[in-house]
Scaffold this motif. Sequence first.
Motif, PDB file in Angstrom:
ATOM      1  N   PHE A 160     -17.030 -11.537 -74.717  1.00 34.38           N
ATOM      2  CA  PHE A 160     -16.000 -10.351 -75.560  1.00 34.38           C
ATOM      3  C   PHE A 160     -17.220  -9.619 -75.994  1.00 34.38           C
ATOM      4  N   LEU A 166     -20.569  -2.136 -75.814  1.00 35.42           N
ATOM      5  CA  LEU A 166     -20.253  -1.844 -75.128  1.00 35.42           C
ATOM      6  C   LEU A 166     -19.563  -0.406 -74.968  1.00 35.42           C
ATOM      7  N   PHE A 167     -18.383  -0.267 -75.558  1.00 38.70           N
ATOM      8  CA  PHE A 167     -17.710   0.628 -75.383  1.00 38.70           C
ATOM      9  C   PHE A 167     -17.676   1.044 -76.586  1.00 38.70           C
ATOM     10  N   ALA A 170     -20.926   3.308 -75.973  1.00 41.65           N
ATOM     11  CA  ALA A 170     -19.648   4.667 -74.817  1.00 41.65           C
ATOM     12  C   ALA A 170     -19.547   5.415 -75.576  1.00 41.65           C
ATOM     13  N   TYR A 173     -22.335   7.223 -77.293  1.00 40.09           N
ATOM     14  CA  TYR A 173     -23.293   8.136 -76.041  1.00 40.09           C
ATOM     15  C   TYR A 173     -22.023   9.481 -75.614  1.00 40.09           C
ATOM     16  N   MET A 179     -28.860   9.351 -75.287  1.00 42.40           N
ATOM     17  CA  MET A 179     -29.006   7.290 -75.461  1.00 42.40           C
ATOM     18  C   MET A 179     -30.133   7.149 -76.337  1.00 42.40           C
TER      19      MET A 179
ATOM     20  N   VAL B   8     -10.720   9.167 -71.352  1.00 45.22           N
ATOM     21  CA  VAL B   8     -11.373   8.803 -73.147  1.00 45.22           C
ATOM     22  C   VAL B   8      -9.924   7.400 -73.373  1.00 45.22           C
ATOM     23  N   ALA B  11      -8.937   5.051 -71.108  1.00 51.82           N
ATOM     24  CA  ALA B  11     -10.239   3.771 -70.951  1.00 51.82           C
ATOM     25  C   ALA B  11     -10.036   3.501 -72.664  1.00 51.82           C
ATOM     26  N   ALA B  12     -10.114   3.961 -73.853  1.00 54.34           N
ATOM     27  CA  ALA B  12      -9.541   3.159 -74.599  1.00 54.34           C
ATOM     28  C   ALA B  12      -8.315   2.137 -73.904  1.00 54.34           C
ATOM     29  N   PHE B  15      -9.492  -0.634 -72.811  1.00 55.60           N
ATOM     30  CA  PHE B  15     -10.215  -1.927 -73.747  1.00 55.60           C
ATOM     31  C   PHE B  15      -9.664  -2.620 -74.227  1.00 55.60           C
ATOM     32  N   ALA B  19      -9.389  -6.407 -74.464  1.00 54.98           N
ATOM     33  CA  ALA B  19      -9.305  -7.600 -75.558  1.00 54.98           C
ATOM     34  C   ALA B  19      -7.989  -8.436 -76.418  1.00 54.98           C
ATOM     35  N   MET B  38     -12.723  -4.869 -70.404  1.00 54.14           N
ATOM     36  CA  MET B  38     -13.448  -4.277 -71.543  1.00 54.14           C
ATOM     37  C   MET B  38     -14.844  -3.697 -71.023  1.00 54.14           C
ATOM     38  N   TRP B  39     -15.820  -4.195 -70.805  1.00 55.87           N
ATOM     39  CA  TRP B  39     -16.911  -3.959 -69.981  1.00 55.87           C
ATOM     40  C   TRP B  39     -16.685  -2.553 -68.296  1.00 55.87           C
ATOM     41  N   ALA B  42     -16.044   0.694 -70.772  1.00 56.22           N
ATOM     42  CA  ALA B  42     -16.706   0.849 -71.381  1.00 56.22           C
ATOM     43  C   ALA B  42     -17.787   1.954 -70.174  1.00 56.22           C
ATOM     44  N   VAL B  45     -15.958   5.135 -69.419  1.00 55.41           N
ATOM     45  CA  VAL B  45     -16.057   5.951 -70.622  1.00 55.41           C
ATOM     46  C   VAL B  45     -17.772   7.353 -70.079  1.00 55.41           C
ATOM     47  N   PHE B  46     -19.092   5.642 -69.866  1.00 53.44           N
ATOM     48  CA  PHE B  46     -19.907   5.927 -69.349  1.00 53.44           C
ATOM     49  C   PHE B  46     -19.990   6.918 -68.383  1.00 53.44           C
ATOM     50  N   TYR B  49     -18.334  10.751 -69.397  1.00 59.30           N
ATOM     51  CA  TYR B  49     -19.019  11.664 -70.449  1.00 59.30           C
ATOM     52  C   TYR B  49     -20.444  11.960 -69.591  1.00 59.30           C
ATOM     53  N   ALA B  50     -21.028  11.269 -68.936  1.00 58.02           N
ATOM     54  CA  ALA B  50     -22.283  11.795 -67.811  1.00 58.02           C
ATOM     55  C   ALA B  50     -21.588  13.594 -66.660  1.00 58.02           C
ATOM     56  N   PHE B  53     -21.521  15.646 -69.388  1.00 61.55           N
ATOM     57  CA  PHE B  53     -22.623  16.817 -70.282  1.00 61.55           C
ATOM     58  C   PHE B  53     -23.440  16.609 -68.989  1.00 61.55           C
ATOM     59  N   GLY B  58     -25.560   7.796 -68.423  1.00 63.60           N
ATOM     60  CA  GLY B  58     -24.107   7.383 -68.797  1.00 63.60           C
ATOM     61  C   GLY B  58     -24.121   7.242 -66.783  1.00 63.60           C
ATOM     62  N   MET B  61     -26.363   4.281 -66.687  1.00 61.91           N
ATOM     63  CA  MET B  61     -25.881   3.211 -67.264  1.00 61.91           C
ATOM     64  C   MET B  61     -24.581   1.744 -66.852  1.00 61.91           C
TER      65      MET B  61
END
Lengths: 473, 100
Positions: A160, A166-167, A170, A173, A179, B8, B11-12, B15, B19, B38-39, B42, B45-46, B49-50, B53, B58, B61
């Motif tokens: 958890f 991690l979020f 992210a 980033y 990074m 995003v 993803a939120a 997440f 949670a 949750m992982w 994230a 999101v990576f 954004y990768a 950009f 990203g 990751m």
Amino acid sequence: MSATSTMLPEYVILGTLLIAMLGIMVSRAHSTLPSWIGLLGTIGGLWATADLWSRHLKPVLLFNQSLSVDNYSLFVDFLVMIAAGSTILLGWQGEREHDEFPVLVLLSALGMMTLGMSANLITLFLGVEILSLPLYILAASHRDPLGGEAGLKYFLLGAFSSGILLFGLALIYGATGSMTFTDFATAVSSNSPILAAGLMLALVGILFKLAIVPFHMWVPDVYEGSPDAVTSFMAFGTKVGAAVILLRFLAYGFYLSPDAWGPLLGYLALLTMIVGNLVALTQTNLKRLFGYSGIGHAGFLLIGVAVHSVVGARAMLFYLLPYGLAVIGAFAIITMISNGEKNVTIHDLEGLAHKKPWAAALFIVFMLSFAGIPLTGGFIGKFYLLQAALFAHQPGLAVGLVVGTFLGLGAYLRPLQAMFRHESNEQALAGWNVNWAQIVVLVVAVVGTIGLGVYPTPVVHMVNQSANFFWLH
Amino acid sequence: MIYINWVVALAAILFTVGAIGVMFRRNPLIMFMASEMMWNAAALVFIAYAREFHDMNGQVMAFLIMGTAAAEVGIGLAIIVSVYHKRHRLDIDEISRMKG
């Protein structure tokens, strides 16, 4: 300098880990060979660290700025080697049924060393996970129901908190487009809402690992259910890893906006010092007591981060050493009493002062170091933290430190009082068992604790050099 | 054209659902599944954004997150199975015996 020579301690540990795995395969079950390999590997890692330290290298950035090898990371290597070596020694007999014990301890130590060197988000995340994954297995390694419960709780809350971390990473980033820690401060104006949200989530994730109130609820249960040697590793090693990455992350990445996180961490430090030591007062199980006292000590460590000064960084790095030495010493006594079988309560200590005066005297030294009594390392550490709080014009933190210390003193005097009581409990000390490995840990711990209290200069000098990273943004 | 903010936001939401799942469900398997969500939020999101950009970090990751999550599944399921063997129940409140 090439990566091979500057990262020699890490490569030594990695190699030892692989050789120890081979050792498990070729030796019969329950042999001491893997433990011997692990112990020699930590001594080799210590030697490699000392060798690198003595060469006074300039800080080196490796692997596209993801790892930074400097005096800070070498000091962390030094602390982690002590933690890993003492854990292997404490588990010499009790954990013999688990051949993989030394391998998992070394793997987790490798994660802590990665956290000490980490300079970008990828190595931060990988370090946290390499540290945690072997510890989940170790926490669950006792085959009694409490062991399974400890492992399950640690695992679920660990997954958890890693998700939250991690979020947060992210979002950081996304807000900065980089990074690398050092790019965060300059990449974007610090009032971007995504960056603020990312920083908060990442801090929550790291504070979970460091066990700061209100993210501490897993600590007492996990400490109680885990094997004694593993608990001492968690209390020392995990704190080292989480504290050093918190310091480097904030000092490299967010040094331009200390107002965004400094006061928050200050209030959390205050809360943690008071709550951790207050709840420790009511505990009767010794491992739970050390769990809550460890929470209190995490609060003390957080002062060094919250003040955001080089004095604070030095004080925090110094405090890790006396705290860790007192932890491994106290747990050596606990493993002698419990013999790896049961949970030690305060009642099990009754009559210790009459039956085993030497063990009782050493236990008193460690408790006094926890409490911060002069002539022990804990006093010097608390003194530097107090100095850091006052230099930063934070009298609230200083007062909280003193109040937390007095509450902690009450908590540590209760086991001492029980030791001098005449035994009413016939079963007390029934499983008393000493082997050479515990004696080695006790000698290192007591020499270190008293030595730091009487003549701290060499370590203070080392810590000052380590904290120089603070200026190298 | 998909805007980065929508990804995003998705993803939120993932997440948050994860949670809430960890906090309110009582079965360790479901709690574990929720934390994996949750992982993955994230990782999303990576990746988003990768792409924004044009940066490979990203994506690297995201691969590392997948690898680590696989290792975590191996360890986690082993622990859950070993607890189930002893209790024959999977409810986090019933498993919990340590208090204080």
